[in-house]
Design an enzyme around this catalytic site. Sequence first.
Site, mmCIF file in Angstrom:
data_model
loop_
_atom_site.group_PDB
_atom_site.id
_atom_site.type_symbol
_atom_site.label_atom_id
_atom_site.label_comp_id
_atom_site.label_asym_id
_atom_site.label_seq_id
_atom_site.Cartn_x
_atom_site.Cartn_y
_atom_site.Cartn_z
ATOM 1 N N TYR A 149 0.840 -1.201 0.000
ATOM 2 C CA TYR A 149 0.000 0.000 0.000
ATOM 3 C C TYR A 149 0.874 1.249 0.000
ATOM 4 C CZ TYR A 149 -3.060 3.706 1.648
ATOM 5 O OH TYR A 149 -3.742 4.896 1.770
ATOM 6 N N LYS A 153 1.175 4.338 -2.893
ATOM 7 C CA LYS A 153 0.959 5.760 -2.613
ATOM 8 C C LYS A 153 2.214 6.585 -2.878
ATOM 9 C CE LYS A 153 -3.317 6.358 -1.270
ATOM 10 N NZ LYS A 153 -4.209 7.236 -2.057
#
Length: 280
Positions: A149, A153
């Site tokens: 994750y 990002k």
Amino acid sequence: MTSRETVLITGCSNDGIGSALALVFQQRGFHVFATARDPSKMSKLNGLPNVTLLTLDVVKSTDIKAAVSAVSKETGGTLNYFISNAGHNHFMPILDENLDTVRDLFEINFLAPIALTQAFAPLLIKAKGMAVYVTSISGYLNIPYMGTYGASKKSLEIAADTMRLELAPFGVDVLEVVTGAVKTLGQTYFEDFALPPQSLYKSIEDIIAARAQGKDGMPRMESMEYASKVVDEVVKRTTGRFWCGNNADSVKMSTTATAVPQSAMDAGAVIGTGLEKLGK
């Protein structure tokens, strides 16, 4: 045709960051195009003055084209602000990752914002508008179980940093909102969190699941407070990075200490690229 300044926001389901941003922009007199995969989940925005709800699954090219067409029809082909907020949270030790799941994660969190920027760029350029990307402090910290994750990002942030330079000759500003802990429904994704049976981390599965579900004892900023702070910066046309949410400032101080201002870095980065010749 609307004469107000316009903003399109992705990921506006109830009680999330996108919904809060839409409410603040609406309260400040903007015409808001609020989008989500399922418009029925934007019930708190439904019926508000100067809010147009659009169906937009950010990984579907047909939805993207339809959204561009709808906005163009309403505005005469301009868009003042594009805010890429839609994304998917994810927890899993990297050794246990299903690579197809990781590919889907990057499709949503990294490729979709690029596709949307490409699609809305003509409208933003016509308006000399602004693109805003909601990123995460997890891209600056090696948080266990959030590696993929955080990578998705941080990848978006690198692309946005580059777009800041590439879009500048056309009068379009770019801002990344490096987001800390904010109170949303994001943690409800993980009520049935489970590790694969063969996981080396199976003995601590309950601890990992609790962290995924937001039971980490970390205070979280109220979403409306976060949205108000972000909109303040957007309307000031702040570029570069704005850090917002609980723990954002402490992460900024501990991971980005430098004596060189971003403007100087940007100026050096464009030397010899030809970008300085565009927009003259």
